[in-house]
Write an enzyme that holds these catalytic residues in place. Structure first.
Site, PDB file in Angstrom:
ATOM      1  N   PHE A   1       0.858  -1.177   0.000  1.00 59.06           N
ATOM      2  CA  PHE A   1       0.000   0.000   0.000  1.00 59.06           C
ATOM      3  C   PHE A   1       0.890   1.221   0.000  1.00 59.06           C
ATOM      4  CE2 PHE A   1      -4.549   1.048   1.248  1.00 59.06           C
ATOM      5  CZ  PHE A   1      -5.110   0.110   0.431  1.00 59.06           C
TER       6      PHE A   1
ATOM      7  N   GLN B   1      -7.758  14.414   4.412  1.00 56.06           N
ATOM      8  CA  GLN B   1      -7.225  13.604   3.313  1.00 56.06           C
ATOM      9  C   GLN B   1      -8.197  13.535   2.146  1.00 56.06           C
ATOM     10  OE1 GLN B   1      -6.480   9.110   3.689  1.00 56.06           O
ATOM     11  NE2 GLN B   1      -4.461  10.016   3.466  1.00 56.06           N
TER      12      GLN B   1
ATOM     13  N   HIS C   1      -8.651  11.471  -0.958  1.00 53.82           N
ATOM     14  CA  HIS C   1      -8.159  10.218  -1.530  1.00 53.82           C
ATOM     15  C   HIS C   1      -8.038  10.423  -3.035  1.00 53.82           C
ATOM     16  CE1 HIS C   1      -7.931   6.009  -2.655  1.00 53.82           C
ATOM     17  NE2 HIS C   1      -7.842   5.668  -1.397  1.00 53.82           N
TER      18      HIS C   1
ATOM     19  N   LEU D   1     -15.501   5.534  -3.133  1.00 53.20           N
ATOM     20  CA  LEU D   1     -14.091   5.192  -3.151  1.00 53.20           C
ATOM     21  C   LEU D   1     -13.718   4.060  -4.101  1.00 53.20           C
ATOM     22  CD1 LEU D   1     -11.575   6.132  -1.490  1.00 53.20           C
ATOM     23  CD2 LEU D   1     -11.719   3.897  -0.425  1.00 53.20           C
TER      24      LEU D   1
ATOM     25  N   GLU E   1      -7.211   1.913  -2.905  1.00 52.01           N
ATOM     26  CA  GLU E   1      -5.804   1.969  -3.265  1.00 52.01           C
ATOM     27  C   GLU E   1      -5.277   0.579  -3.620  1.00 52.01           C
ATOM     28  OE1 GLU E   1      -3.765   4.591  -0.611  1.00 52.01           O
ATOM     29  OE2 GLU E   1      -1.903   3.468  -0.781  1.00 52.01           O
TER      30      GLU E   1
ATOM     31  N   ARG F   1      -0.897   9.593  -0.487  1.00 49.77           N
ATOM     32  CA  ARG F   1      -2.169  10.014  -1.084  1.00 49.77           C
ATOM     33  C   ARG F   1      -2.212  11.493  -1.428  1.00 49.77           C
ATOM     34  NH1 ARG F   1      -6.322   6.347   2.549  1.00 49.77           N
ATOM     35  NH2 ARG F   1      -5.792   4.439   1.445  1.00 49.77           N
TER      36      ARG F   1
ATOM     37  N   HIS G   1     -11.948  12.105   2.080  1.00 45.39           N
ATOM     38  CA  HIS G   1     -11.921  10.740   2.566  1.00 45.39           C
ATOM     39  C   HIS G   1     -11.745  10.601   4.066  1.00 45.39           C
ATOM     40  CE1 HIS G   1     -11.422   6.481   2.249  1.00 45.39           C
ATOM     41  NE2 HIS G   1     -10.174   6.495   2.643  1.00 45.39           N
TER      42      HIS G   1
ATOM     43  N   ARG H   1      -2.357  10.601   6.462  1.00 46.20           N
ATOM     44  CA  ARG H   1      -2.470   9.219   6.922  1.00 46.20           C
ATOM     45  C   ARG H   1      -2.062   8.252   5.816  1.00 46.20           C
ATOM     46  NH1 ARG H   1      -6.520   5.011   6.500  1.00 46.20           N
ATOM     47  NH2 ARG H   1      -7.794   6.346   5.189  1.00 46.20           N
TER      48      ARG H   1
HETATM   49  C1  LIG Z   1     -14.776   3.787   1.514  1.00 41.72           C
HETATM   50  C2  LIG Z   1     -13.719   3.788   2.574  1.00 41.72           C
HETATM   51  C3  LIG Z   1     -12.661   2.881   2.520  1.00 41.72           C
HETATM   52  C4  LIG Z   1     -11.684   2.852   3.504  1.00 41.72           C
HETATM   53  N1  LIG Z   1     -10.674   1.925   3.419  1.00 41.72           N
HETATM   54  C5  LIG Z   1      -9.752   1.859   4.421  1.00 41.72           C
HETATM   55  C6  LIG Z   1      -8.727   0.861   4.415  1.00 41.72           C
HETATM   56  O1  LIG Z   1      -8.655   0.036   3.516  1.00 41.72           O
HETATM   57  N2  LIG Z   1      -7.846   0.824   5.424  1.00 41.72           N
HETATM   58  C7  LIG Z   1      -7.909   1.704   6.452  1.00 41.72           C
HETATM   59  O2  LIG Z   1      -7.092   1.595   7.359  1.00 41.72           O
HETATM   60  N3  LIG Z   1      -8.864   2.666   6.489  1.00 41.72           N
HETATM   61  C8  LIG Z   1      -9.786   2.762   5.510  1.00 41.72           C
HETATM   62  N4  LIG Z   1     -10.759   3.725   5.553  1.00 41.72           N
HETATM   63  C9  LIG Z   1     -10.850   4.593   6.717  1.00 41.72           C
HETATM   64  C10 LIG Z   1     -11.505   3.855   7.849  1.00 41.72           C
HETATM   65  O3  LIG Z   1     -12.457   2.962   7.350  1.00 41.72           O
HETATM   66  C11 LIG Z   1     -12.217   4.785   8.804  1.00 41.72           C
HETATM   67  O4  LIG Z   1     -11.381   5.820   9.152  1.00 41.72           O
HETATM   68  C12 LIG Z   1     -12.585   4.017  10.042  1.00 41.72           C
HETATM   69  O5  LIG Z   1     -13.403   2.934   9.722  1.00 41.72           O
HETATM   70  C13 LIG Z   1     -13.266   4.877  11.084  1.00 41.72           C
HETATM   71  O6  LIG Z   1     -13.618   4.030  12.160  1.00 41.72           O
HETATM   72  P1  LIG Z   1     -14.182   4.580  13.510  1.00 41.72           P
HETATM   73  O7  LIG Z   1     -14.355   3.417  14.404  1.00 41.72           O
HETATM   74  O8  LIG Z   1     -13.347   5.716  13.974  1.00 41.72           O
HETATM   75  O9  LIG Z   1     -15.577   5.184  13.130  1.00 41.72           O
HETATM   76  P2  LIG Z   1     -16.826   4.576  12.249  1.00 41.72           P
HETATM   77  O10 LIG Z   1     -16.611   3.190  11.826  1.00 41.72           O
HETATM   78  O11 LIG Z   1     -17.112   5.571  11.269  1.00 41.72           O
HETATM   79  O12 LIG Z   1     -17.939   4.562  13.322  1.00 41.72           O
HETATM   80  C14 LIG Z   1     -18.494   5.750  13.822  1.00 41.72           C
HETATM   81  C15 LIG Z   1     -19.591   5.348  14.743  1.00 41.72           C
HETATM   82  O13 LIG Z   1     -19.996   6.460  15.516  1.00 41.72           O
HETATM   83  C16 LIG Z   1     -21.390   6.558  15.502  1.00 41.72           C
HETATM   84  N5  LIG Z   1     -21.752   7.951  15.745  1.00 41.72           N
HETATM   85  C17 LIG Z   1     -21.320   9.045  15.082  1.00 41.72           C
HETATM   86  N6  LIG Z   1     -21.871  10.155  15.615  1.00 41.72           N
HETATM   87  C18 LIG Z   1     -22.661   9.735  16.625  1.00 41.72           C
HETATM   88  C19 LIG Z   1     -23.520  10.391  17.551  1.00 41.72           C
HETATM   89  N7  LIG Z   1     -23.677  11.715  17.555  1.00 41.72           N
HETATM   90  N8  LIG Z   1     -24.203   9.639  18.449  1.00 41.72           N
HETATM   91  C20 LIG Z   1     -24.076   8.296  18.464  1.00 41.72           C
HETATM   92  N9  LIG Z   1     -23.285   7.627  17.619  1.00 41.72           N
HETATM   93  C21 LIG Z   1     -22.601   8.340  16.712  1.00 41.72           C
HETATM   94  C22 LIG Z   1     -21.784   6.024  14.170  1.00 41.72           C
HETATM   95  O14 LIG Z   1     -23.115   5.615  14.170  1.00 41.72           O
HETATM   96  C23 LIG Z   1     -20.832   4.850  14.039  1.00 41.72           C
HETATM   97  O15 LIG Z   1     -21.328   3.739  14.721  1.00 41.72           O
HETATM   98  C24 LIG Z   1     -11.744   3.774   4.563  1.00 41.72           C
HETATM   99  C25 LIG Z   1     -12.803   4.680   4.632  1.00 41.72           C
HETATM  100  C26 LIG Z   1     -13.790   4.700   3.650  1.00 41.72           C
HETATM  101  C27 LIG Z   1     -14.896   5.698   3.747  1.00 41.72           C
END
Ligand SMILES: Cc1cc2nc3c(=O)[nH]c(=O)nc-3n(C[C@H](O)[C@H](O)[C@H](O)COP(=O)(O)OP(=O)(O)OC[C@H]3O[C@@H](n4cnc5c(N)ncnc54)[C@H](O)[C@@H]3O)c2cc1C
Ligand code: SF4
Ligand code: SF4
Ligand code: FES
Lengths: 247, 608
Positions: free
Chosen positions: B121, B234, B236, B250, B253, B309, B380, B415
């Site tokens: 990556f 970021q 992407h 998306l 990558e 990126r 992203h 990142r």
């Molecule tokens: C399409 C895509 C592909 C990606 N691919 C990769 C990858 O291959 N490798 C990598 O390392 N990263 C990748 N990323 C980045 C990574 O997926 C995210 O940064 C990561 O999943 C975020 O995880 P998190 O647990 O911080 O939050 P999330 O998984 O976004 O969870 C947020 C949670 O908070 C809750 N929430 C938000 N606001 C509130 C509120 N006010 N009250 C109650 N609940 C709330 C939501 O309901 C959700 O449950 C990608 C991102 C995207 C969008």
């Protein structure tokens, strides 16, 4: 640019009906785009679930022109727009509001299934070795995005309402993924027969037809599970063989 | 407001993505009562969308890899604005967290000898991303979910935190509304972990869902916590550009990791023309070498498509600006070309990138094993977020923790792909562990009824206002769209002082509109109302990102200033920290970056 008529079910647990909206359809739009456009233009309070808009989260399930599908993966150009488009909530689950249904039963059902129980790590570094061939079967099942469209179309749930007796195709897939996980030592075979109602499935394959992930639910998950149940109950030698070889 | 439904927990976790679930599992493992709140259904958080993989220096594919190289790569990618302690902990602990996932049922792709396979990556020196095809996030969230539901954790789905509640200095709980009936709920807790993800919804073209409105950032900021690095967003390099309705979705990558190349409308592979000095030694100097790298040749260096990126996104923008873009305003990403090298290319692509194949086939009518894709940059990931302690993940507000995308520090100015999923596991776990320890020391705090009444009134205001609001006033969606347009055009990939200043003016005007916004309908599952309530969050993070962008007068990582195109030595030494003043105004401070230890310095030097 043409306006298309969308008949969207509006209402709640007390009842409701389809309401007509017109909105402009542009190139490449999917059904969910039209719903969002209508929401922004003329029905701010139209309830709909979605997250990824790319067929990855399984939130936007509905019945479009009577077929169970993901709204974000149904292109309008594939539908006969002259006749208008109907959008209803999934019928197998109680409606909460508009296109949103109460799917909590699915969460409760999953909880009843014995969880993943790995064997003790046996590689030198304290982990496991797994051959690619042993991952492939299970990986097919693990593609499931929990959209519950298969649950929606299964007649055991939809028409016969046997939610207490039958866990439905989604959880047959889940159970199969656990049973065939190369590290798992648990057994769900007895429960499949006695508590999860595998016998109710009469292999109509309606579930397989709607799965947006293309999982061969009936052929690859349910039938092999039925075979295991048969072996366990009626063929002790085969059962032993399976235990030893983990097939 | 009588009879509010009230729940008591030791640790309350806001968010059920990778970070929230990791925190919940660890906190409940520590023996305290844990509740999890999330806006959507369980298993639908953003984490489910992650594609490419999770970065962990397990050295299964290349034994030269180690936590030290991972640490050095992360720091270089972040242009040394990262929190070095976090980068170190992350690199050291990620392998164990990935193995833990396996012990909970995750089934990663394998090497020939049966270990967890790792892929290349951008910015990672060795193949380092554990993955499952291109649906790694699904595997991860499902594993955590299916394990978590058996750990005695209580889940409150489709419930949104509206404001945090404090008792004196410390955080004491949260005030929420549930979607189904629109009822309010109060959660009392000894510690709160925010794991709410990012704020890509502040932009028009984004890979993020409706959930990403910067809630956690704003909840923390309003409660007195600091934000940091908010200028670093970021973009992407590869999002879909056509059809219009899928713009921004998306394209992993992983496509480039598997050998995909970028071409302009002349058919030229343009990335070879612009290789930054500090990456030159690590980058291939021929197309052949680049190809060999993607196929696992250990003596080859990475192709320029796999540079960081921020850099790739800017190169693509430049092609488009110079008129060498594709018909729909992107450039070409070609994976089909690998058939020149691989006889079974078609099957190979479908096996390695199944969901990309599916996505283009279904949404754009394109077969990626035959034709190139059209791609362009998409919003992203938020590097910036809640300022936390590197070890415990606690913010400056006692009892308020943050982990995952809503927290900041690990990634600095940019990142690396795959470093987010590992971030969620490592720091989600840490936050859960330390929050449990903190909560155990607390006694329940009293929450004033008046405070709850006031919050309820505030939350209901948009609905109450509807009948008296002027009919031509902008609705919640119109305000949101206006904000997204402005941020996209004025605080996007290429930034200018006067444009950002203009964006601030727009944000001020929108704030006034949002304060008077009315929502139609009743309280039951009403997205218009919810959108109205989210506006405050979006406006807060948009303002923070813009102010920080103006403050940083240099170009570094994801932050590119056309009026200051070079790096500045002065800004190399500071992070920009944002907090809410007593008068409610947004305050910015430049704070010296955390110093490297002697050992860390040596590691960076060794791996230069
Ligand atoms: C399409 C895509 C592909 C990606 N691919 C990769 C990858 O291959 N490798 C990598 O390392 N990263 C990748 N990323 C980045 C990574 O997926 C995210 O940064 C990561 O999943 C975020 O995880 P998190 O647990 O911080 O939050 P999330 O998984 O976004 O969870 C947020 C949670 O908070 C809750 N929430 C938000 N606001 C509130 C509120 N006010 N009250 C109650 N609940 C709330 C939501 O309901 C959700 O449950 C990608 C991102 C995207 C969008
Ligand atoms: S094959 Fe079985 S599970 Fe699937 S729809 Fe038919 S009866 Fe239901
Ligand atoms: S098996 Fe297929 S149809 Fe059923 S829930 Fe999973 S993805 Fe949906
Ligand atoms: S919105 Fe995620 S599957 Fe449709």
């Amino acid at each position: 640019m043409t306006k298309t008529r969308f008949s969207i079910w509006r209402g709640d647990s007390h009842g409701g009906g389809r309401q007509d909206y017109e909105t402009e359809v542009t190139e490449g739009m999917v059904v969910l785009d039209a719903v969002h456009q209508i929401q922004a233009e003329s029905a701010n309070d139209l309830a709909v679930r979605w997250n990824c808009k790319a067929g990855k989260c399984g939130s936007c399930s509905a019945e479009i022109n009577g077929r169970s599908r993901l709204m974000c993966m149904t292109r309008l150009s594939d539908l006969p727009l002259e006749q208008g488009v109907t959008i209803d909530p999934m019928q197998t689950f109680p409606v909460l509001r508009d296109l949103v249904t109460d799917v909590k039963w699915n969460y409760a059902t999953k909880q009843r299934i014995q969880k993943f129980t790995p064997r003790t790590p046996d590689a030198e570094d304290g982990t496991w070795r797994i051959a690619t061939v042993d991952t492939e079967r299970v990986q097919e099942f693990r593609k499931c995005i929990e959209c519950y469209l298969c649950q929606d179309v299964c007649h055991v749930l939809r028409e016969h309402h046997l939610h207490d007796e039958f866990i439905g195709p989604r959880f047959m897939v889940y159970a199969a993924a656990l049973e065939m996980q190369p590290l798992d030592t648990g057994s769900r075979v007895k429960a499949l027969k006695e508590d999860f109602g595998i016998g109710y499935c009469n292999i109509t394959k309606c579930c397989t037809d709607v799965c947006p992930e293309g999982i061969k639910i009936t052929d690859n998950a349910i039938i092999p599970l039925k075979e295991r149940v048969a072996d366990e109950y009626y063929d002790p030698i085969k059962r032993l063989w399976r235990k030893l070889t983990k097939t | 407001m009588a009879d509010l439904e009230t729940h008591d927990y030791d640790v309350l976790i806001v968010g059920a993505g990778g970070a929230g679930l990791s925190a919940a599992i660890k906190a409940s493992g520590a023996g305290v009562r844990v509740g999890v709140i999330c806006k959507s259904l369980l298993g639908k958080a953003h984490t489910v969308m992650a594609e490419g993989g999770v970065a962990a220096a397990m050295a299964n594919v290349d034994e030269r890899d180690s936590w030290k190289v991972h640490f050095a790569d992360t720091m270089r990618g972040g242009q040394y604005l990262n929190h070095p302690r976090m980068a170190e902990l992350h690199a050291k602990e990620a392998p164990d967290r990935v193995r833990e996932l396996e012990s909970w049922g995750a089934l990663f792709d394998r090497t020939k000898d049966g270990k967890i396979l790792q892929r290349n990556f951008g910015g990672h020196r060795y193949p380092r991303l554990a993955h499952v095809g291109d649906r790694t996030g699904l595997e991860m969230i499902r594993t955590l979910q299916d394990h978590g539901i058996h750990q005695g954790i209580n889940f409150h789905m489709e419930c949104t935190v509206f404001r945090l509640i404090k008792a004196g200095d410390r955080v004491a709980g949260a005030f929420c509304y549930e979607r189904e009936k629109g009822r309010f709920k109060v959660f009392r807790a000894g510690a709160v972990v925010l794991a709410t993800g990012g704020f890509g919804r502040a932009f028009k073209v984004t890979s993020n869902s409706w959930e990403y409105t910067g809630d956690g950032h704003t909840l923390a900021y309003d409660a007195g916590a600091e934000l940091v690095d908010m200028e670093f967003i970021q973009f992407h390099p590869t999002g879909m550009v056509w059809p219009p309705s899928v713009r921004g979705i998306l394209v992993t990558e992983g496509v480039r990791g598997e050998g995909g190349i970028l071409k302009n409308s002349d058919g030229k592979r343009f990335m070879f023309d612009d290789i930054p000095e500090n990456y030159r030694g690590q980058t291939a100097d021929s197309e052949n070498e680049g190809w060999r790298y993607t196929q696992g040749d250990r003596n080859a260096r990475r192709p320029p498509e796999l540079l960081t990126r921020d850099h790739v996104a800017r190169c693509i923008m430049r092609q488009i600006k110079e008129g060498k873009g594709s018909p729909h305003g992107g450039v070409y990403l070609d994976i089909a070309w690998i058939k020149e090298h691989l006889p079974n290319a078609r099957e190979h692509i479908k096996k390695k990138l199944p969901s990309m194949y599916h996505q283009f086939k279904e949404l754009a009518g394109i077969d990626i094993t035959v034709e190139p894709m059209e791609v362009g940059p998409t919003t992203h990931y938020a590097m910036g977020g809640i300022h936390v302690d590197g070890d415990t993940q606690m913010s400056n507000v006692p009892g308020l923790f943050a982990a995952g995308e809503c927290a900041a520090g690990l990634h600095g100015a940019n990142r690396l792909g795959g470093n987010s999923l590992s971030d969620l596991l490592v720091f989600g776990s840490r936050a859960g562990e330390y929050a449990a320890a903190f909560a155990r020391e607390q006694s329940p705090a009293a929450i004033a009824q008046q405070e709850l009444d006031r919050l309820a009134e505030e939350a209901l205001a948009p609905l109450e206002r509807f009948d008296s609001a002027p009919k031509d006033a902008d609705g919640p969606y119109q305000i949101q769209y206006a904000l997204q347009e402005k941020m996209q055009s004025h605080v996007g990939i290429v930034r200018l002082e006067h444009e950002m200043a203009e964006a601030l003016e727009t944000l001020e005007a929108l704030k006034a509109k949002a304060a008077a916004v009315a929502a139609y309908g009743n309280r039951e599952y009403n997205p218009g109302w919810h959108t109205a309530l989210d506006l405050h969050n979006l406006l807060t993070v948009a303002e923070a990102a813009t102010r920080a962008g103006i403050e940083r007068k240099e170009s570094r990582g994801a932050h590119f200033r056309e009026d200051y195109p070079e790096k500045s030595e002065a800004f190399a030494k500071v992070n920009i920290v944002i907090s809410k003043g007593a008068d409610g105004a947004m305050n910015l401070r430049q704070v010296p970056v955390k110093p490297l230890t002697g050992e860390q310095q040596a590691i960076i030097k060794e791996n230069a």
